[in-house]
Scaffold this active site. Structure first.
Site, PDB file in Angstrom:
ATOM      1  N   LYS A 138     -23.796 -11.161  13.233  1.00 15.86           N
ATOM      2  CA  LYS A 138     -24.837 -10.211  12.836  1.00 15.86           C
ATOM      3  C   LYS A 138     -24.372  -9.450  11.610  1.00 15.86           C
ATOM      4  O   LYS A 138     -23.212  -9.528  11.210  1.00 15.86           O
ATOM      5  CB  LYS A 138     -25.071  -9.201  13.971  1.00 15.86           C
ATOM      6  CG  LYS A 138     -25.577  -9.818  15.245  1.00 15.86           C
ATOM      7  CD  LYS A 138     -25.974  -8.721  16.207  1.00 15.86           C
ATOM      8  CE  LYS A 138     -26.046  -9.244  17.636  1.00 15.86           C
ATOM      9  NZ  LYS A 138     -25.555  -8.272  18.591  1.00 15.86           N
ATOM     10  N   HIS A 141     -23.130  -3.029  10.211  1.00 21.67           N
ATOM     11  CA  HIS A 141     -23.966  -1.852   9.976  1.00 21.67           C
ATOM     12  C   HIS A 141     -23.163  -0.570   9.872  1.00 21.67           C
ATOM     13  O   HIS A 141     -21.936  -0.577   9.947  1.00 21.67           O
ATOM     14  CB  HIS A 141     -25.072  -1.767  11.024  1.00 21.67           C
ATOM     15  CG  HIS A 141     -24.562  -1.618  12.412  1.00 21.67           C
ATOM     16  ND1 HIS A 141     -23.948  -0.474  12.846  1.00 21.67           N
ATOM     17  CD2 HIS A 141     -24.544  -2.480  13.454  1.00 21.67           C
ATOM     18  CE1 HIS A 141     -23.582  -0.627  14.101  1.00 21.67           C
ATOM     19  NE2 HIS A 141     -23.923  -1.833  14.498  1.00 21.67           N
ATOM     20  N   HIS A 144     -20.256   0.351  12.084  1.00 22.29           N
ATOM     21  CA  HIS A 144     -18.994  -0.347  11.836  1.00 22.29           C
ATOM     22  C   HIS A 144     -18.294   0.211  10.602  1.00 22.29           C
ATOM     23  O   HIS A 144     -17.070   0.230  10.523  1.00 22.29           O
ATOM     24  CB  HIS A 144     -19.238  -1.848  11.677  1.00 22.29           C
ATOM     25  CG  HIS A 144     -19.771  -2.483  12.921  1.00 22.29           C
ATOM     26  ND1 HIS A 144     -20.980  -3.142  12.960  1.00 22.29           N
ATOM     27  CD2 HIS A 144     -19.277  -2.524  14.183  1.00 22.29           C
ATOM     28  CE1 HIS A 144     -21.193  -3.572  14.195  1.00 22.29           C
ATOM     29  NE2 HIS A 144     -20.182  -3.206  14.953  1.00 22.29           N
TER      30      HIS A 144
HETATM   31  N1  ARG Z   1     -18.164  -5.482  18.448  1.00 27.35           N
HETATM   32  C1  ARG Z   1     -18.509  -4.317  19.190  1.00 27.35           C
HETATM   33  C2  ARG Z   1     -19.843  -3.733  18.676  1.00 27.35           C
HETATM   34  O1  ARG Z   1     -20.195  -3.952  17.570  1.00 27.35           O
HETATM   35  C3  ARG Z   1     -17.468  -3.241  19.089  1.00 27.35           C
HETATM   36  C4  ARG Z   1     -16.164  -3.593  19.706  1.00 27.35           C
HETATM   37  C5  ARG Z   1     -15.388  -2.405  20.102  1.00 27.35           C
HETATM   38  N2  ARG Z   1     -14.139  -2.715  20.679  1.00 27.35           N
HETATM   39  C6  ARG Z   1     -13.936  -3.119  21.918  1.00 27.35           C
HETATM   40  N3  ARG Z   1     -12.722  -3.395  22.257  1.00 27.35           N
HETATM   41  N4  ARG Z   1     -14.907  -3.239  22.768  1.00 27.35           N
HETATM   42  O2  ARG Z   1     -20.491  -3.030  19.396  1.00 27.35           O
END
Ligand code: ARG
Length: 525
Positions: A138, A141, A144
């Site tokens: 994706k 955004h 992030h």
């Molecule tokens: N990829 C996830 C998101 O965009 C965030 C990951 C955060 N880290 C974790 N260890 N869960 O929502």
């Protein structure tokens, strides 16, 4: 240096109070400068002493302060002792203050403030910081983006304090074919994909790097092991739908139920996080692991940490979630955005326009690069000004004001100080006459420089960058005022030399602080 003064005050106090100096150092703080009046350099809060003493009777602090001050004497370091609202105030011998602070700033360079006694005895820890973590199928955004700049700051700060930091980018790649490939290839695939993306570009400006790229799909098998383990401990319950859950409350309260397996036997986000945490503990044996995500995942992490705990991993308490709030209204001319490439383009465009309209703008070798550095500084400062947890309303106009409390202003100050050094050369660096730096503007700057270690200490305690941001903005305002009154040009060589020394120290500390925040200072704009 700054804390050398603290120690020397603490030694005198220690004799009077019959307490070890070590216990007193943290009760002595540098006094924040004031626009209205001249302030002392350090103060001891009588309240914090009473806390140290475990004395609950709490006598009138004002009286206590006066009594204490009467017992203290001026010496070669302290030139004046007075009392304030529950404090004993100390003024340092002016020449000693000037010489010590400036020499220390130059000598310690990027380590200024970090060698302070406030950090002495701090054990070196192994710290894992997981941040950025976009979903690679994706678009990247704003959430992030925030995770990236906040995580980078935390990792920078921890590293600067001497800890051993591992930076992990944990990609959301579940369901992608990458995951089916072997690990080596998988990581290669990730990096290649990232290299061609605006994300990589962002990392290179920001100077962000990672020691490990991993992803959710990496934990396919290990998640199955976690499920088996939970099952063997009797913690996993099958539902009639065929899914498997852990009931964290033990009484069926739906808000404490965490689903860990789908009916087809596959894992969920939380299962993979359990597997990842266990794997990282095996690999890094960390003392602390910090996850940086938006506050929407607060409950998720609470549950993950709690599950680790009931699985018997007492290191679960070493895991920490640093949540941040939502950025509202970040729109570009193209419309409502939350995507990184749009934000980066917008920053560059707006900054180039901004710089073209400024009379002071220099001819630049690489205007695009400068625009980007200044623009990112603007974005970072806006983002770091408040509490990380609070949501904020984004405004391009506010972010890019060159005179307000913005990253543009910090960059502008840095560039201006740099050009001063360039114009007048560096021959002055060997020595300077402290007597030439005794006007109020110089003293305020010295007093402010004296406080840098305390500000770093505060940010290291609560992981909030706002203390450093405030400090750097004040430093820049002070530099701006000094620039107007403390002329270098047309001043006698001795005065000019001393002032250049002062400005050079300001630039050094400004640059140090900016770099910790993840900003690359520009030398021209
Ligand atoms: N990829 C996830 C998101 O965009 C965030 C990951 C955060 N880290 C974790 N260890 N869960 O929502």
């Amino acid at each position: 240096m700054a804390c050398g003064f603290r120690r020397s005050i603490a030694c005198q106090l220690s004799r009077v109070l019959d307490l070890p100096p070590e216990n007193l150092i943290k009760s002595i703080s540098a006094v924040p400068i004031s626009r209205k009046e001249e302030v002392a350099d350090f103060q001891l809060s009588v309240d914090s002493l009473l806390e140290n003493n475990n004395d609950h009777s709490r006598p009138d602090t004002q009286v206590q302060a006066r009594k204490l001050a009467e017992k203290l004497k001026c010496d070669s370091v302290v030139s004046e002792i007075s009392t304030g609202q529950g404090t004993v105030n100390f003024k340092i011998n002016r020449e000693l203050l000037t010489k010590t602070v400036l020499q220390q700033v130059i000598k310690d360079g990027s380590k200024y403030g970090l060698k302070s006694e406030l950090f002495s005895g701090l054990p070196q820890k192994k710290i894992v910081v997981e941040f950025s973590s976009p979903n690679i199928a994706k678009k990247f955004h704003v959430g992030h983006l925030r995770s990236t700049i906040i995580g980078n700051f935390i990792a920078n700060l921890k590293e600067a304090l001497g800890h051993q930091v591992t930076r992990i980018n944990y990609l959301g790649d579940w369901g992608m074919q990458f995951g089916l490939l072997g690990t080596g290839f998988q990581l290669f695939g990730y990096e290649e994909k990232l290299q061609s993306s605006p994300l990589q570009h962002l990392f290179e400006r920001l100077g962000v790097h990672f020691d490990e790229y991993s992803g959710e799909s990496f934990y396919r098998e290990k998640s199955q092991e976690v499920l088996k383990l939970l099952d063997s401990k009797g913690l996993l319950q099958k539902t009639i739908k065929g899914t498997a859950i852990v009931d964290l409350s033990g009484n069926g309260d739906p808000s404490s139920i965490c689903t860990l397996m789908r009916s087809d036997g596959t894992s969920l986000y939380a299962t993979r996080d359990l597997a990842a945490a266990i794997d990282r503990m095996d690999k890094y044996n960390f003392d602390t692991m910090i996850y940086v995500t938006d506050k929407g995942q607060k409950k998720h992490f609470q549950q993950v940490f709690q599950m680790l705990q009931i699985m018997g991993y007492d290191w679960a308490e070493r895991c920490q979630h640093v949540p941040f709030g939502v950025v509202q209204g970040m729109k570009t001319r193209k419309g409502d955005v939350t995507f990184l490439e749009d934000v980066l383009n917008e920053i560059r465009l707006r900054m180039l326009q901004n710089m073209a309209s400024l009379k002071t703008t220099k001819v630049l070798e690489n205007p695009q690069e400068t625009a980007e550095r200044v623009g990112l500084a603007a974005l970072i400062i806006q983002d770091f000004k408040g509490l990380l947890l609070s949501d904020y309303q984004f405004s391009w106009d506010r972010v890019f004001q060159s005179r307000g409390d913005t990253g543009v202003f910090l960059q502008y100050t840095h560039a201006r100080l740099h050009s001063l050094e360039e114009t007048f050369g560096c021959g002055y660096l060997n020595d300077f006459n402290t007597a030439c730096l005794q006007e109020p503007q110089s003293v305020s700057i010295l007093q402010h420089l004296l406080r840098f270690d305390e500000v770093l200490y505060r940010s290291s305690q609560d992981l909030q960058p706002r203390h450093i941001v405030r400090y750097l903005l004040t430093l820049s305002h002070l530099a701006g005022m000094a620039h107007k009154t403390l002329y270098v040009k047309d001043s006698p060589p001795e005065v000019a030399g001393a002032r250049l020394h002062l400005f050079r120290a300001v630039r050094s500390v400004l640059a140090n602080g900016m770099k910790l925040l993840g900003i690359t200072p520009v030398c021209r704009m």
